[in-house]
Scaffold this motif. Structure first.
Motif, PDB file in Angstrom:
ATOM      1  N   ARG A   1      43.058  63.133  44.591  1.00 46.64           N
ATOM      2  CA  ARG A   1      44.243  63.762  44.006  1.00 46.64           C
ATOM      3  C   ARG A   1      44.643  63.092  42.695  1.00 46.64           C
ATOM      4  NH1 ARG A   1      48.135  64.495  49.131  1.00 46.64           N
ATOM      5  NH2 ARG A   1      49.314  65.770  47.688  1.00 46.64           N
TER       6      ARG A   1
ATOM      7  N   LEU B   1      45.055  54.338  42.169  1.00 49.81           N
ATOM      8  CA  LEU B   1      46.469  54.147  41.825  1.00 49.81           C
ATOM      9  C   LEU B   1      46.686  52.739  41.278  1.00 49.81           C
ATOM     10  CD1 LEU B   1      49.429  55.035  44.229  1.00 49.81           C
ATOM     11  CD2 LEU B   1      49.585  53.229  42.544  1.00 49.81           C
TER      12      LEU B   1
ATOM     13  N   HIS C   1      53.593  54.271  36.009  1.00 48.10           N
ATOM     14  CA  HIS C   1      53.779  53.803  37.390  1.00 48.10           C
ATOM     15  C   HIS C   1      52.504  53.156  37.933  1.00 48.10           C
ATOM     16  CE1 HIS C   1      57.818  55.144  37.978  1.00 48.10           C
ATOM     17  NE2 HIS C   1      57.531  56.388  37.638  1.00 48.10           N
TER      18      HIS C   1
ATOM     19  N   TRP D   1      49.858  57.828  51.739  1.00 46.78           N
ATOM     20  CA  TRP D   1      49.064  59.032  51.470  1.00 46.78           C
ATOM     21  C   TRP D   1      48.715  59.775  52.741  1.00 46.78           C
ATOM     22  CZ3 TRP D   1      48.246  60.407  46.357  1.00 46.78           C
ATOM     23  CH2 TRP D   1      48.738  59.460  45.439  1.00 46.78           C
TER      24      TRP D   1
ATOM     25  N   CYS E   1      58.139  51.024  44.668  1.00 45.11           N
ATOM     26  CA  CYS E   1      58.625  52.294  44.121  1.00 45.11           C
ATOM     27  C   CYS E   1      57.598  52.971  43.218  1.00 45.11           C
ATOM     28  CB  CYS E   1      59.948  52.082  43.387  1.00 45.11           C
ATOM     29  SG  CYS E   1      59.820  50.984  41.972  1.00 45.11           S
ATOM     30  N   ASP E   2      56.757  52.189  42.557  1.00 41.87           N
ATOM     31  CA  ASP E   2      55.754  52.809  41.685  1.00 41.87           C
ATOM     32  C   ASP E   2      54.692  53.551  42.492  1.00 41.87           C
ATOM     33  OD1 ASP E   2      56.686  51.878  39.044  1.00 41.87           O
ATOM     34  OD2 ASP E   2      56.317  49.910  39.923  1.00 41.87           O
ATOM     35  N   ASP E   3      54.303  52.953  43.606  1.00 42.17           N
ATOM     36  CA  ASP E   3      53.332  53.619  44.483  1.00 42.17           C
ATOM     37  C   ASP E   3      53.938  54.918  45.022  1.00 42.17           C
ATOM     38  OD1 ASP E   3      52.580  50.976  44.057  1.00 42.17           O
ATOM     39  OD2 ASP E   3      51.502  50.821  45.948  1.00 42.17           O
TER      40      ASP E   3
ATOM     41  N   ALA F   1      56.278  56.621  43.546  1.00 37.66           N
ATOM     42  CA  ALA F   1      56.440  57.570  42.439  1.00 37.66           C
ATOM     43  C   ALA F   1      55.158  58.368  42.206  1.00 37.66           C
ATOM     44  CB  ALA F   1      56.852  56.829  41.167  1.00 37.66           C
ATOM     45  N   VAL F   2      54.017  57.684  42.256  1.00 38.91           N
ATOM     46  CA  VAL F   2      52.737  58.391  42.071  1.00 38.91           C
ATOM     47  C   VAL F   2      52.508  59.347  43.239  1.00 38.91           C
ATOM     48  CG1 VAL F   2      50.235  58.129  41.843  1.00 38.91           C
ATOM     49  CG2 VAL F   2      51.749  56.462  40.767  1.00 38.91           C
ATOM     50  N   ARG F   3      52.819  58.865  44.438  1.00 41.11           N
ATOM     51  CA  ARG F   3      52.631  59.711  45.633  1.00 41.11           C
ATOM     52  C   ARG F   3      53.475  60.985  45.537  1.00 41.11           C
ATOM     53  NH1 ARG F   3      51.641  62.859  48.471  1.00 41.11           N
ATOM     54  NH2 ARG F   3      51.547  63.017  50.750  1.00 41.11           N
TER      55      ARG F   3
ATOM     56  N   ASP G   1      54.750  62.358  42.822  1.00 41.67           N
ATOM     57  CA  ASP G   1      54.269  63.192  41.721  1.00 41.67           C
ATOM     58  C   ASP G   1      53.166  64.112  42.240  1.00 41.67           C
ATOM     59  OD1 ASP G   1      53.698  64.139  39.129  1.00 41.67           O
ATOM     60  OD2 ASP G   1      52.080  62.664  38.934  1.00 41.67           O
ATOM     61  N   LEU G   2      52.242  63.543  43.026  1.00 41.78           N
ATOM     62  CA  LEU G   2      51.110  64.338  43.488  1.00 41.78           C
ATOM     63  C   LEU G   2      51.448  65.205  44.697  1.00 41.78           C
ATOM     64  CD1 LEU G   2      48.244  61.822  42.795  1.00 41.78           C
ATOM     65  CD2 LEU G   2      48.864  63.863  41.522  1.00 41.78           C
ATOM     66  N   ALA G   3      52.644  65.029  45.252  1.00 41.77           N
ATOM     67  CA  ALA G   3      53.085  65.920  46.324  1.00 41.77           C
ATOM     68  C   ALA G   3      53.601  67.230  45.735  1.00 41.77           C
ATOM     69  CB  ALA G   3      54.166  65.249  47.155  1.00 41.77           C
TER      70      ALA G   3
END
Ligand SMILES: [Zn+2]
Lengths: 240, 448
Positions: free
Chosen positions: A23, A195, A223, B366, B388-390, B392-394, B396-398
């Motif tokens: 993804r 990531l 991020h 994930w 929080c950054d992890d 945020a990426v998660r 975003d991709l949701a």
């Protein structure tokens, strides 16, 4: 322009949120302006073709699943080897890259023949899992990768392994890890390592752009970069 | 009896007495007893009735409910209630309950047992009944994956034990293959069931025995449901005790067991219902009349601390406790939010994944079905904490609208934002390890 991602065994080798890698890459390729098509092939498929694919991914699974994948994927070894030789970018994470080695020794002392693309063997046991955060040094690319390892076994054949394990927090009895051939990368880190290792993601995207003959656009993912920096700092500072 | 065993019991009792005088309970007495007599467990004379409980989730709740039922029905129960899930702990509590001759005085010994503990302790004595409630992805950084745990539990199972299994969890139910006399519990087709699998991953996709594809008639949640292997014939076993209905109206929840026993419950979360059913089944198998077991459960309110209501300035909110590194528990909390039809906000806090260890591993994020928020009426999503950054990426991709998402390094920062800016009901989803960070900055009211 269309980009094809071949996602191998998405429902059979998907133990640690590995879907994240596909993804994240899909997102970055779309940001480059590509249309992304994801082709899924799994253990019940009677054919897997590597023709015309632009990226190949496989994640981690139960050891029993990985052993069945080693047998299943062997049927399509010629296509895979040709794609590796042609420079198709590929990522095998966690124990997925075990199947690219020469064999796996199970705790019951059964030897599973693998694809033999790399000259290492895996020796599994059942007493305890080898888990921990690690820092890997990629001396050829002068880069550092961070992440988590969760394995049932050890790898023998350090000569073929690519990265130096420079720090372990937990119990991971590895001094080296990972394989590389042309644009294929295999590494024991589990889950969405793209990531926390944005440079690996960038490098795949660049390679795909090059192979497609399109210009790579510099795009920042703050991020992701912050996550890498924070993790690296925490791991390097952690006492062991 | 060996002199060493006698000495071990004596020493254990003396140290335990001293520790109690000083107001301390620990497994130290057991540690000394084991030093003096390493096989002390096989020297103790256990009562006829002993029950061990294992599973990824709900061990403590299930054990507490079984203890409650048995005690309400006049039995004397010894159990490791301090969560002393170590061999030293079991030695401490068993000797504490035994005579100087090593005879355990209680009528029943009840054990909460994780898989490693079971493998070790059951080498010394075999519980009569072994309840296995569920097996799913839980703290895999420490525990290993479900199939790994299954193999360790397998090492702890002996022929003279009777297994009490969740029929709806294929991995658990596979322990009953070719074992006569196994007891099964499970749920009938319930109104909340789905015919398609919900979730990011499906650990019930392939048969745990032959690895060929499985088919489900319905799913209760995740891979728990009515399954059947398309190849080897392994399928959901008929149940001995069954959750036949689950209903909620005007804030009163009730479940029906075996078609006739109605049990009022504080919350109907499906996996909590499995814990209740497991406790009911174990008690009935142990000889309690079904109606008496049901009646005892009705009067019992589990103090889980899983839900807390609070206010934050003018914002009203509810904390839903999940477990980090356990996607199933997060999925259940997400269901609570999504089923609330109001416009609402959600704060997700991942600051310390564990109180015990640092890890960079956020891969479990994930496995959580955050995509469910995409179609719900969500005002704001607030992501907070060190990870929080992890997150945020998660997110975003949701596929969640980035205008709805706010990211904060600190829980305080996130709370300040909510206090000043939020105009909707706030759900907070986090783990035991992080809950105090938000509870310390809100005005709280514990309700369960
Ligand atoms: Zn089967």
């Amino acid at each position: 322009m269309n980009v094809k991602i071949l996602y191998l065994y998405p429902d059979f080798m998907s133990l640690y949120g590995d879907n994240g890698n596909v993804r994240i890459l899909e997102r970055r390729l779309k940001d480059q302006g590509f249309d992304v098509e994801i082709i899924k092939r799994t253990i019940t498929d009677s054919a897997i073709t590597f023709d015309d694919v632009d990226f190949v991914y496989m994640g981690s699974g139960f050891e029993s699943n990985r052993n069945l994948v080693a047998k299943h994927l062997s049927q399509f070894k010629d296509g895979l080897v040709k794609a590796i030789d042609d420079g198709v970018p590929m990522l095998f994470t966690g124990n997925a890259y075990d199947v690219l080695g020469s064999s796996i020794m199970t705790p019951e002392r059964d030897e599973i023949r693998c694809l033999g693309i790399f000259d290492f063997t895996v020796i599994d046991q059942i007493e305890k899992r080898f888990t921990g955060d690690v820092v890997l040094a990629d001396t050829k690319k002068n880069d550092v990768y961070v992440g988590f390892v969760n394995r049932a076994g050890v790898l023998k054949g350090e000569g073929t392994l690519e990265f130096y394990v420079t720090k372990v927090i937990g119990s991971v009895p590895l001094t080296k890890d990972g394989v590389r051939k042309n644009n294929l990368l295999g590494v024991s880190l589990i889950g969405p390592l793209l990531l926390k290792n944005h440079k690996i993601a960038e490098s795949f995207v660049k390679t795909i752009c090059e192979r497609k003959g399109t210009e790579y656009k510099e795009i920042r993912y703050p991020h992701s970069e912050k996550s890498h920096d924070k993790t690296k700092k925490a791991l390097l500072n952690a006492e062991v | 009896m060996k002199i060493r065993a006698f000495t071990a019991i004596l020493v254990c009792k003396v140290i335990r007495g001293l520790a109690k005088l000083m107001g301390r309970g620990s497994s130290l007495p057991g540690k000394y007893a084991l030093k003096i007599c390493p096989d002390i467990l096989s020297e103790l004379k256990l009562p006829e009735l002993s029950i061990a409980v294992t599973g990824s989730n709900g061990k403590t709740s299930t054990v507490e409910m079984i203890a409650h039922i048995l005690k309400s029905n006049g039995l004397k129960v010894a159990y490791n209630k301090e969560g002393s899930n170590q061999i030293e702990g079991v030695v401490t509590f068993l000797i504490g309950d035994s005579t100087m001759g090593g005879k355990v005085k209680s009528d029943v010994v009840l054990l909460e047992a994780d898989e490693r503990y079971a493998r070790r302790v059951f080498g010394y004595f075999h519980p009569k009944y072994f309840v296995i409630n569920n097996l799913y992805r839980d703290q895999m950084t420490r525990n290993g994956h479900p199939e790994w745990i299954k193999s360790i539990i397998g090492d702890a199972i002996y022929d003279d034990m009777t297994l009490i299994l969740n029929a709806d969890d294929p991995l658990v139910a596979s322990f009953g293959k070719d074992r006569e006399g196994t007891i099964y519990f499970g749920a009938d087709n319930l109104p909340s069931d789905t015919t398609t699998h919900e979730g990011i991953y499906n650990d019930g996709k392939y048969c745990p025995i032959c690895k060929k594809p499985m088919e489900y008639e319905y799913y209760h949640y995740n891979h728990i449901g009515k399954f059947k292997c398309t190849s080897c014939g392994f399928e959901r076993h008929d149940t001995d005790h069954t959750l036949t209905n689950m209903g909620e109206s005007d804030g009163h929840a009730e479940i029906t067991v075996d078609g006739k026993y109605e049990i009022p419950v504080f919350f109907t979360g499906i996996y909590h219902c499995y814990n209740i059913l497991a406790a009911y089944t174990a008690s009935v198998v142990a000889g309690i009349a079904p109606w008496k077991a049901a009646e005892s459960l009705g009067g019992y309110i589990l103090k889980s601390g899983r839900i807390s209501d609070f206010t934050l300035g003018n914002v009203e909110g509810r904390l839903l406790l999940s477990k980090h590194e356990n996607s199933v528990s997060y999925d259940r909390s997400i269901d609570v939010v999504v089923n609330d039809k109001r416009k609402k906000s959600v704060m997700i806090i991942v600051d310390a994944i564990s109180r015990k260890y640092y890890t960079s591993d956020s891969s479990w994020l994930w496995d959580i079905n955050f995509e469910k928020f995409r179609d719900a009426d969500i005002d704001k999503i607030i992501l907070a904490g060190q990870y929080c950054d992890d997150l945020a990426v998660r997110f975003d991709l949701a596929g969640i609208d980035s205008n709805k998402v706010e990211v904060f390094e600190s829980v305080q920062g996130a709370a300040d934002y909510c206090k000043e800016k939020l105009g909707s009901f706030l759900y907070v989803i986090t783990c035991f390890s992080d809950k105090e960070k938000i509870l310390s900055v809100v005005t709280r009211r514990e309700i369960a």
